[in-house]
Design an enzyme around this catalytic site. Structure first.
Site, PDB file in Angstrom:
ATOM      1  N   ASN A   1      -2.615  -5.420   1.025  1.00 27.56           N
ATOM      2  CA  ASN A   1      -3.174  -4.078   0.932  1.00 27.56           C
ATOM      3  C   ASN A   1      -2.071  -3.051   1.127  1.00 27.56           C
ATOM      4  OD1 ASN A   1      -5.943  -4.929   0.662  1.00 27.56           O
ATOM      5  ND2 ASN A   1      -5.902  -5.443   2.840  1.00 27.56           N
TER       6      ASN A   1
ATOM      7  N   CYS B   1     -13.121  -1.269  -6.481  1.00 30.04           N
ATOM      8  CA  CYS B   1     -12.852  -2.455  -5.667  1.00 30.04           C
ATOM      9  C   CYS B   1     -13.706  -3.577  -6.235  1.00 30.04           C
ATOM     10  CB  CYS B   1     -13.193  -2.203  -4.201  1.00 30.04           C
ATOM     11  SG  CYS B   1     -13.005  -3.662  -3.140  1.00 30.04           S
TER      12      CYS B   1
ATOM     13  N   CYS C   1      -8.913 -10.270  -4.388  1.00 29.88           N
ATOM     14  CA  CYS C   1      -8.904  -8.986  -5.089  1.00 29.88           C
ATOM     15  C   CYS C   1      -9.237  -9.272  -6.541  1.00 29.88           C
ATOM     16  CB  CYS C   1      -7.547  -8.300  -4.966  1.00 29.88           C
ATOM     17  SG  CYS C   1      -7.420  -6.786  -5.956  1.00 29.88           S
ATOM     18  N   GLY C   2     -10.464  -8.998  -6.932  1.00 24.43           N
ATOM     19  CA  GLY C   2     -10.912  -9.337  -8.277  1.00 24.43           C
ATOM     20  C   GLY C   2     -10.170  -8.593  -9.363  1.00 24.43           C
TER      21      GLY C   2
END
Length: 292
Positions: free
Chosen positions: A69, A226, A78-79
């Site tokens: 992050n 997100c 994290c798609g």
């Protein structure tokens, strides 16, 4: 000398979710939180998530991926970032399907029919309080006891909680734009209920097939998109029987198609990615990080 001082990077985005990809498959070494923070603070490669590709460590996978992050903390999933790295490797290898190993487990990606579109299998959601994790035991995490604001007139209350490889809390509201998420988000992200912090989302159900979501992302702040939060909101809505198991999720940056597949409970996310530019990091960034 930092391991990041030499490799090139690619700046991409998934619906505005800012992604920087660094390929370290050909070299040894790992990066630390201070180095990740240094990249995130730089003008040249500002990111929500930093995706670092390492050589495969498990047979049958295409790469081992570590995800950071913006604040330097490490994420499990994290798609949007997975779709970005998949696009790079689709082009490199000519494959239409890839498997990546992450902190959250093995994730499969496959190429879509349209250019720059792909699907990532985000795996199974986790609902047990100690798997999310939460600081208190709840037998039913579809709505946990948590509120912010006056006890008799809370601003937000009773979120759904689950893990999509990282912790999520979803608050159900009538208008996701009616709240100052930039102020509320940090308070809830760091609430004692979440020992590993949490992604905080506001979700509005428009229909059985459509959800609108805004997210304060753990370690990154307000984000245009997100992906794991979109998955979490879709799953939470289906658990509450507010929607079916396949929905369109509208985020500030655009739309994702989410399916909570019934036959195996895996969550599939489909959406676009975009290239922005390529570059190399300034080694001076990491000299400062090392000194810190």
């Amino acid at each position: 000398m930092s391991a990041l001082a030499n490799p090139a990077f690619v700046k991409m985005n998934g619906l505005g979710n800012e992604i920087v990809v660094v390929d370290m498959r050909a070299q040894a070494g790992a990066i630390g939180a201070a180095e990740a923070r240094a990249v995130g603070a730089s003008n040249g490669a500002r990111y929500d998530q930093l995706m670092v590709l390492h050589a495969p460590r498990t047979r049958g996978t295409d790469a081992y991926v570590r995800i950071y992050n913006n604040d330097g903390s490490e994420a499990g999933a994290c798609g949007n970032g997975m779709r970005c790295i998949a696009e790079l490797l689709f082009r490199e290898t000519g494959k239409r399907a890839l498997t990546f190993e992450t902190k959250a487990g093995l994730l499969d990606c496959w190429q879509g029919e349209a250019p720059l579109f792909s699907t990532v299998d985000m795996g199974k959601p986790r609902f047990a309080w100690n798997e999310i994790p939460l600081a208190e035991k709840f037998s039913d995490t579809r709505a946990i006891e948590l509120q912010i604001g006056p006890i008799d007139r809370p601003i937000l209350h009773s979120p759904s909680a689950l893990s999509m490889g990282n912790p999520h809390a979803i608050f159900w509201v009538e208008d996701v734009g009616a709240y100052d998420l930039g102020r509320i988000g940090p308070l809830l992200e760091n609430h004692p209920m979440f020992p590993e912090r949490a992604n905080i989302s506001l979700a509005q159900v428009r229909s059985r097939e459509h959800i609108v979501v805004r997210t304060w992302e753990r370690g990154a702040g307000l984000t245009k998109a997100c992906g794991s939060a979109a998955c979490a909101a879709a799953v939470a809505a289906a658990r509450l029987r507010r929607t079916g198991r396949a929905v369109t999720v509208t985020l500030p940056g655009g739309e994702l198609r989410i399916e909570w597949r019934e036959r195996d409970d895996h969550v599939l996310m489909t959406g676009p990615v975009a290239y922005e530019y390529e570059g190399r990091f300034d080694p001076a960034l990491f000299a400062a990080a090392g000194a810190a």
